[in-house]
Design a protein around this motif. Structure first.
Motif, PDB file in Angstrom:
ATOM      1  N   TRP A   1      24.054  56.046 -56.670  1.00 25.56           N
ATOM      2  CA  TRP A   1      23.247  57.109 -57.597  1.00 25.56           C
ATOM      3  C   TRP A   1      24.116  58.458 -57.663  1.00 25.56           C
ATOM      4  O   TRP A   1      23.846  59.360 -58.661  1.00 25.56           O
ATOM      5  N   LYS A   2      24.943  59.043 -56.781  1.00 28.07           N
ATOM      6  CA  LYS A   2      25.784  60.324 -56.948  1.00 28.07           C
ATOM      7  C   LYS A   2      26.472  60.073 -57.981  1.00 28.07           C
ATOM      8  O   LYS A   2      26.736  60.977 -58.867  1.00 28.07           O
TER       9      LYS A   2
ATOM     10  N   PRO B   1      18.356  58.874 -55.900  1.00 27.94           N
ATOM     11  CA  PRO B   1      18.903  60.278 -56.549  1.00 27.94           C
ATOM     12  C   PRO B   1      17.986  61.271 -55.966  1.00 27.94           C
ATOM     13  O   PRO B   1      16.723  61.121 -55.944  1.00 27.94           O
ATOM     14  N   SER B   2      18.643  62.632 -56.175  1.00 28.16           N
ATOM     15  CA  SER B   2      17.728  63.663 -55.547  1.00 28.16           C
ATOM     16  C   SER B   2      17.652  64.882 -56.310  1.00 28.16           C
ATOM     17  O   SER B   2      16.721  65.706 -56.542  1.00 28.16           O
TER      18      SER B   2
ATOM     19  N   LEU C   1      19.105  64.155 -61.981  1.00 29.76           N
ATOM     20  CA  LEU C   1      18.744  62.684 -62.378  1.00 29.76           C
ATOM     21  C   LEU C   1      17.350  62.184 -61.810  1.00 29.76           C
ATOM     22  O   LEU C   1      16.717  61.646 -62.516  1.00 29.76           O
ATOM     23  N   ALA C   2      17.053  62.705 -60.644  1.00 29.66           N
ATOM     24  CA  ALA C   2      15.823  62.036 -59.986  1.00 29.66           C
ATOM     25  C   ALA C   2      14.747  62.646 -60.901  1.00 29.66           C
ATOM     26  O   ALA C   2      13.663  62.114 -61.303  1.00 29.66           O
TER      27      ALA C   2
ATOM     28  N   GLU D   1      24.883  60.271 -61.276  1.00 29.11           N
ATOM     29  CA  GLU D   1      23.968  61.614 -61.632  1.00 29.11           C
ATOM     30  C   GLU D   1      25.402  62.397 -62.192  1.00 29.11           C
ATOM     31  O   GLU D   1      25.151  63.330 -63.104  1.00 29.11           O
TER      32      GLU D   1
END
Lengths: 258, 230
Positions: free
Chosen positions: B222-223, B127-128, B131-132, B226
């Motif tokens: 992970w998208k 994730p970026s 969430l990251a 998020e």
């Protein structure tokens, strides 16, 4: 006879009677599940038959992985947990009956891994490639008829119980402390031998037959179709061993060690 | 389940969508109606998650296991509805374990298949966004979070799931184990789930579940996780 406060004692006496059982039962028991010498770690008991012997009902690959991987892992983990404790050297059925004596920081591990070892050790003996029907006049058959009405109703009850375990667990036919037969289920690696304090009075008992319904017990051959696996089980039940277990439990109740 | 979660969650809505209306009984104007669940399609082919998860497993997992939860959830719904309509409180309550199991099984698998993706659809990409940041705040790093998650998976006794969850009140992240098909409800909301039932990996990994717990990170979406954040 009433054993209201002697459940633990009864379990222990049954477990201990395994160590010096009468000749009829002893001859049926695998020698390596007799009491290990003191301070000896648990070892994987060999099967009385080849991995392929229960085909086509229980497939060879499952038997092999189930025995050499799953059961072995319980033993390995149990030995690691018990290292240096006074519980090393106990018979496994004795250990699981005495969970309340295990220190709190170990009890979860011992329950899961010890239960796994006890349950699987029992399971291999509970199976046979030379299954014969339980004789109708035999004490166990009569006991089943008395408890369930008929052998067929017992089978249906057992199948329903085994099917309806929500997750991993076992289905059992046990002798309860009052001598009555009952179908019970346990989750994960709980065992009826653990006694009322752990599994509840309704589940505690001495196993006569038992069926592993963890997915690893049937997935390779039966996939998600657990009911087919349960039906196949009837073809490999060792009713001789089951009868011995029943007689052992009944005679222990008739002649309790005080 | 919050309405915003439903709004953003197309597959989940599909899973819960109402089927064709039932025949109504003359006296049942106040009877609860049912929303029949249906099996949501996967947004990728069965073989698309290889080599992390085999196509054989994905197909069985979806068409057999998940479908069975859907079917049985509908049966339990029907039984509970009948019991409630008849005023049989005891019967309705007695069905709660079955509702948790089959309803939870449907929810869990719907969320699970959504939070997986093939590599060419972003599977495995860390994730970026928010969430990251949240992972960094609560765990120190993405790798540390993964380590805890894997430990949670490895520690499950019997059947169950491990989830990255969000505390509904504080927004804090957590990693929790859930037994059998118990769903993430109540105090926490599910962000990312990994199925640790043996059927999720056995045909490919057999008893080597540590390998499965390692390989599956390559196909985590992970998208989607998020998008589930609040």
């Amino acid at each position: 006879m009433q054993f209201a406060n002697l459940t633990l004692g009864w379990m222990l006496s049954l477990a201990q009677s395994r160590l010096g059982v009468g000749p009829l039962v002893q001859s049926k028991l695998d020698a390596t599940t007799a009491a290990p010498t003191p301070h000896t770690a648990f070892t994987l008991p060999p099967l009385d038959y080849s991995y392929a012997a229960l085909e086509p009902h229980f497939d060879e690959e499952t038997m092999r992985i189930h025995h050499t991987k799953h059961h072995q892992t319980y033993i390995t983990n149990l030995n690691a947990a018990l290292q240096g404790t006074p519980f090393v050297g106990l018979h496994i059925d004795d250990l699981v009956a005495r969970l309340s004596e295990v220190p709190a920081e170990l009890s979860g591990k011992v329950r899961n891994q010890g239960g796994g070892h006890a349950n699987h050790s029992f399971f291999w003996k509970n199976l046979t490639p030379n299954a014969t029907a339980l004789a109708e006049g035999s004490p166990l058959h009569k006991g089943i008829e008395q408890a369930f009405g008929s052998f067929e109703v017992f089978q249906q009850t057992f199948e329903k119980a085994a099917t309806s375990v929500f997750g991993s667990g076992w289905a059992w036919l046990v002798v309860q402390e009052d001598g009555e037969l009952k179908v019970v289920t346990t989750l994960n690696q709980f065992s009826p031998l653990m006694g009322a304090g752990v599994v509840g009075k309704g589940v505690a008992g001495f196993p006569v037959i038992g069926l592993d319904v963890w997915e690893h017990a049937y997935y390779l051959k039966y996939r998600n179709v657990r009911p087919e696996y349960i039906k196949a089980y009837w073809h490999v039940v060792n009713w001789d061993f089951a009868s011995d277990r029943y007689m052992e439990a009944r005679s222990s109740i008739a002649h309790p060690e005080l | 389940m919050s309405t915003s979660m439903l709004r953003n969650n197309i597959a989940l809505r599909a899973a819960l969508r109402t089927a064709a209306p039932q025949a109504t009984k003359a006296f049942s104007t106040t009877a609860p109606t049912r929303a029949l669940a249906t099996l949501p399609d996967l947004p990728y082919d069965y073989g698309a998650l290889e080599p992390a998860i085999s196509g054989r497993i994905m197909e069985l997992h979806h068409t057999k296991h998940h479908q069975t939860y859907v079917t049985n959830y509908n049966t339990v719904q029907s039984q509970i509805t009948d019991a409630l309509s008849a005023g049989d409180t005891a019967a309705a309550i007695a069905l709660q374990p079955a509702l948790t199991f089959h309803g939870g099984g449907n929810l869990n698998h719907t969320l699970f298949f959504e939070n997986l993706a093939p590599k060419n659809q972003g599977g495995g990409q860390p994730p970026s966004g928010p969430l990251a940041k949240s992972i960094e705040t609560h765990y120190g790093s993405f790798e540390k979070m993964k380590t805890q998650f894997v430990a949670a998976l490895a520690g499950i006794q019997g059947s169950g799931w491990a989830w990255l969850v969000q505390d509904n009140e504080t927004g804090a992240l957590g990693i929790r184990q859930y037994a059998n098909q118990d769903p993430v409800v109540g105090k926490f909301s599910p962000l990312l789930g990994i199925d640790a039932w043996e059927h999720a990996y056995y045909l490919q990994y057999e008893n080597r579940k540590a390998e499965y717990f390692k390989e599956i990170w390559g196909v985590i979406n992970w998208k989607v996780a998020e998008a589930r954040m609040k």
